[in-house]
Design a protein around this motif. Structure first.
Motif, short mmCIF file in Angstrom:
data_model
loop_
_atom_site.label_atom_id
_atom_site.label_comp_id
_atom_site.label_asym_id
_atom_site.label_seq_id
_atom_site.Cartn_x
_atom_site.Cartn_y
_atom_site.Cartn_z
N LEU A 107 0.85 -1.19 0.00
CA LEU A 107 0.00 0.00 0.00
C LEU A 107 0.89 1.24 0.00
O LEU A 107 1.72 1.42 0.89
CB LEU A 107 -0.90 0.00 1.24
CG LEU A 107 -1.83 1.20 1.39
CD1 LEU A 107 -2.92 1.19 0.33
CD2 LEU A 107 -2.46 1.22 2.80
N ILE A 108 0.71 2.10 -1.00
CA ILE A 108 1.56 3.29 -1.09
C ILE A 108 0.77 4.59 -0.97
O ILE A 108 1.35 5.67 -0.79
CB ILE A 108 2.41 3.31 -2.38
CG1 ILE A 108 1.53 3.23 -3.63
CG2 ILE A 108 3.43 2.20 -2.35
CD1 ILE A 108 2.32 3.39 -4.94
N SER A 109 -0.57 4.52 -1.08
CA SER A 109 -1.38 5.72 -0.93
C SER A 109 -2.82 5.32 -0.68
O SER A 109 -3.25 4.23 -1.08
CB SER A 109 -1.29 6.60 -2.18
OG SER A 109 -1.98 7.84 -2.00
N PRO A 131 -6.13 15.89 -2.32
CA PRO A 131 -5.14 15.00 -2.92
C PRO A 131 -3.77 15.11 -2.29
O PRO A 131 -3.37 16.15 -1.76
CB PRO A 131 -5.10 15.47 -4.39
CG PRO A 131 -5.52 16.90 -4.32
CD PRO A 131 -6.53 16.98 -3.21
N GLU A 132 -3.05 13.99 -2.36
CA GLU A 132 -1.64 13.93 -2.03
C GLU A 132 -0.93 13.29 -3.21
O GLU A 132 -1.55 12.59 -4.01
CB GLU A 132 -1.40 13.12 -0.75
CG GLU A 132 -2.07 13.73 0.47
CD GLU A 132 -1.85 12.89 1.72
OE1 GLU A 132 -1.30 11.77 1.60
OE2 GLU A 132 -2.25 13.35 2.81
N GLY A 138 8.41 5.73 -11.03
CA GLY A 138 9.05 6.93 -11.55
C GLY A 138 8.12 8.00 -12.05
O GLY A 138 8.58 9.03 -12.56
N VAL A 139 6.79 7.79 -11.91
CA VAL A 139 5.80 8.78 -12.35
C VAL A 139 5.14 9.39 -11.12
O VAL A 139 4.70 8.67 -10.21
CB VAL A 139 4.74 8.14 -13.26
CG1 VAL A 139 3.70 9.18 -13.68
CG2 VAL A 139 5.39 7.51 -14.49
N ARG A 140 5.06 10.71 -11.09
CA ARG A 140 4.41 11.41 -9.98
C ARG A 140 2.89 11.37 -10.19
O ARG A 140 2.39 11.84 -11.22
CB ARG A 140 4.90 12.86 -9.95
CG ARG A 140 4.50 13.64 -8.71
CD ARG A 140 5.32 13.22 -7.52
NE ARG A 140 5.22 14.20 -6.44
CZ ARG A 140 5.61 13.94 -5.19
NH1 ARG A 140 6.12 12.75 -4.89
NH2 ARG A 140 5.51 14.86 -4.27
N CYS A 141 2.16 10.80 -9.22
CA CYS A 141 0.73 10.55 -9.37
C CYS A 141 -0.06 11.16 -8.22
O CYS A 141 0.46 11.40 -7.14
CB CYS A 141 0.45 9.04 -9.38
SG CYS A 141 1.30 8.10 -10.65
N SER A 142 -1.34 11.37 -8.47
CA SER A 142 -2.32 11.73 -7.44
C SER A 142 -3.64 11.07 -7.80
O SER A 142 -3.84 10.63 -8.94
CB SER A 142 -2.52 13.24 -7.33
OG SER A 142 -1.37 13.89 -6.85
N GLY A 162 3.12 18.56 -8.21
CA GLY A 162 4.00 17.99 -9.22
C GLY A 162 3.42 16.80 -9.95
O GLY A 162 4.14 16.06 -10.65
N THR A 163 2.11 16.62 -9.88
CA THR A 163 1.46 15.45 -10.48
C THR A 163 1.63 15.43 -11.99
O THR A 163 1.33 16.40 -12.68
CB THR A 163 -0.03 15.43 -10.10
OG1 THR A 163 -0.14 15.28 -8.69
CG2 THR A 163 -0.76 14.30 -10.80
#
Length: 269
Positions: A107-109, A131-132, A138-142, A162-163
């Motif tokens: 679980l990462i988010s 959102p966080e 390697g991809v910045r996600c929200s 930075g999403t």
């Protein structure tokens, strides 16, 4: 430049038991893995189905529950990350949530929906806090969920984190299809991000939902789109497109040049 193969699971609309949801998810993740996907997104409240207070309460999961651990194990077995829409229990509160598991099943988010649009949701759920950002391969996600995307402020908040890829489980009704047609591409364009928008299926037997799951690029174009029935749709996310879009003009940077006070919202009798 980072590449990510993304899949959306446009599942049939149903009030599922947790076992049924896991079985269907296992099949979808197997097919996604065979097609080279590295992440799969489900619709909003996939674990329960959308629209029944009894169903969402019965399917409510606390963090670390056996069912959520089983979902993480599916991610690890198929080596496919997972964005899972589900009803989350926390103390006396129930949230409309989406958990994110990496390709190892960790679980990462966990995101809780902010904007609750109707009596069903306001009766069942407590709103989240917004959102966080997290990193996936390697991809910045929200994450946002459904109605959240209709508020430009929430997508913009994700953009300021930075999403590069915004993932949106949804249960969009057919009469509001303009959201997937117009609003989602606009959010992608104005925030220079990819958006994966995953809805329930719509076919001759059930036309309640829009069935227009899609992945949009930072230039506002649809990279892929479902056609209505239960489906898996795929696209490759190339983060160089985010930077290319910003090199033309960067709305986030240009916004800093404006001094716009927020006026009070008028009360209408």
């Amino acid at each position: 430049m980072t590449l990510l193969n993304l899949a959306l699971f446009q599942a049939r609309p149903a009030f599922r038991s947790v076992d049924e949801a896991l079985s269907e998810l296992d099949s979808a993740m197997s097919r996604a893995a065979a097609s080279g996907a590295e992440m799969l997104v489900t619709p909003e409240l996939y674990f329960s189905g959308y629209g029944s207070s009894n169903a969402v309460r019965a399917a409510g999961q606390v963090q670390g529950s056996p069912a959520l651990r089983a979902a993480g194990q599916l991610a690890a077995r198929h080596r496919v990350g997972l964005v899972l829409g589900y009803p989350e229990k926390s103390g006396s509160a129930l949230y409309n949530s989406a958990s994110v598991f990496d390709r190892g099943g960790h679980l990462i988010s966990n995101y809780r929906k902010v904007a609750l649009p109707n009596e069903f949701e306001r009766d069942c759920f407590t709103p989240g806090t917004g959102p966080e950002a997290f990193d996936f391969e390697g991809v910045r996600c929200s994450i946002l969920i459904c109605y959240d995307i209709e508020f430009p402020e929430l997508a913009r908040r994700a953009a300021f984190l930075g999403t590069e890829l915004l993932l949106v489980p949804t249960a969009l009704r057919a009469k509001w299809r303009f959201v997937s047609d117009a609003i989602v591409p606009s959010r992608a364009y104005e925030n220079a991000m990819f958006i994966g928008y995953c809805d329930y299926a719509a076919d001759e037997s059930n036309s309640q939902f829009s069935g227009t799951s899609s992945i949009c690029a930072p230039d506002g174009q649809h990279l892929c789109r479902a056609t209505g029935s239960e489906d898996l749709v795929f696209a490759t996310i190339d983060t160089s497109a985010v930077h290319l879009r910003k090199s033309d003009f960067d709305c986030l940077q240009d916004l800093k040049r404006f001094d716009l006070a927020t006026p009070p919202i008028p009360q209408i009798a």
